[in-house]
Design an enzyme around this catalytic site. Sequence first.
Site, short mmCIF file in Angstrom:
data_model
loop_
_atom_site.label_atom_id
_atom_site.label_comp_id
_atom_site.label_asym_id
_atom_site.label_seq_id
_atom_site.Cartn_x
_atom_site.Cartn_y
_atom_site.Cartn_z
N GLU A 22 -5.43 -8.56 1.00
CA GLU A 22 -6.09 -8.13 2.23
C GLU A 22 -7.56 -7.91 1.94
OE1 GLU A 22 -4.65 -4.81 4.47
OE2 GLU A 22 -2.54 -5.36 4.19
N GLU A 81 0.80 -1.22 0.00
CA GLU A 81 0.00 0.00 0.00
C GLU A 81 0.83 1.28 0.00
OE1 GLU A 81 -2.91 -0.18 3.10
OE2 GLU A 81 -3.92 -1.93 2.26
#
Length: 465
Positions: free
Chosen positions: A372, A178
């Site tokens: 995720e 991320e």
Amino acid sequence: MTLATTEEQLTGTAAVRFPAGFRWGAATASYQIEGAAADDGRTPSIWDTFARTPGKVFEGHSGDVACEHYFRYRDDVALMKRLGLGTYRFSVAWPRIKPDGSGPVNSRGLDFYDRLVDELLDKGIDPMVTLYHWDLPQVLEDRGGWTNRDTAYYLADLATATIARLGDRVRTWTTLNEPWCSAFLGYGSGVHAPGRQDPQATFEAVHHLMLGHGLAARALRAGGAREVSLTLNLTDVRPLTPADPHDQAAARLIDGLQNRLFLDPALRGRYPQDMLALFERFGAAAVIQAGDESLIAAPIDLLGVNYYQPALVRAQVGAHSGQAHPGSEGVEFVTQSAPVTAMDWPVDPTGLSDLLLRLAADYPGVPLMVTENGAAYTDVVEGDRVADDERIAYLDGHLRAAHAAIEGGADLRGYLAWSLLDNYEWGYGYGKRFGLVHVDYATQRRLPKDSAHWYAEVIGRNGLT
């Protein structure tokens, strides 16, 4: 696939089976679970510093102890085995392996990951290593952090050192987790470490993170990595009124900041023109040197997709640009009509299926993995049970959405739930729980929630009833 079939899958009225070889697992991150913040040569990370800054983290919580995974990893791996996990995604702590960020390797830090990998393999679990999940050594932030070009090269050095020790046993390697959060929340809004609020620094950090990805991917490949990946937090950005060209433009801009800014250089070898204009606007264009985009576009074998919620936007005259989306004046984020999690994030599984299908269409030939996906809810322990029906419904809906995307042509190779354990949730401290397994932070007792038992059954049948 007909719309009726998709609706059946998403509403849980149809049994689905995933492809043979589909990879099932769960994910964690070093600072969120390890603890042992000063053990065996580890130095402070930017999150240690941020957590000690008054007012930055809920109730001043830190990752000093977290889930004590550093000492309890054998029990945690045994728990993974009982749940039937086939893949475990974890990150290494940069300050453990290179305490001064850029110098000698700390063998004691690597020893821990050596032991962890061996324990996982002994239990038949495939280790998936992420090099950088936000815990930059503080000494590197003191030199400019991700606004300093050198940091990208230091990430490549970390890759070289880590794969030299673990590469004979680890198949899948991820460079970054991320980078949007690292750049836009760390250097833009300041709600994440290092807590800076500077749009120029935000875009400088974007580029150096992506450059670091490319350099680390090459270092991993040189070290013999069999599978190299990049994990992005991606969002299905939707215009409030799809037929309105102004709302379409608003969605396009936010999609650029959230998605294309990272996808295009990694998978197409160039930044989007509208995003380059923002580099120029905020004085960050000079950090992009000749040849950088080619370096960033190092081939990857897998794109990790972290998905939690879609975004709904509209054009609104006079709307101010939020610090987390610099350059987005005139765009308003619209509250969505949907149930929400304890994070106040809307629950909409169709955003996952739409996102996966968009990736398959716009970036063909790149295998995907949901690295995720999960939800925080207010869990209640009653005896030896946590009845978290809302989390089960969340996971069920998103797994059905993932399956619908596969049926629609997306090359989706696996699904990793976030997270294995309740843990340190960054700025929220220990106030939000995403885990399949409840952790009593006072005693470190692990208690699998109903969702953990449900997920084990999903893995066992490779599908949903």
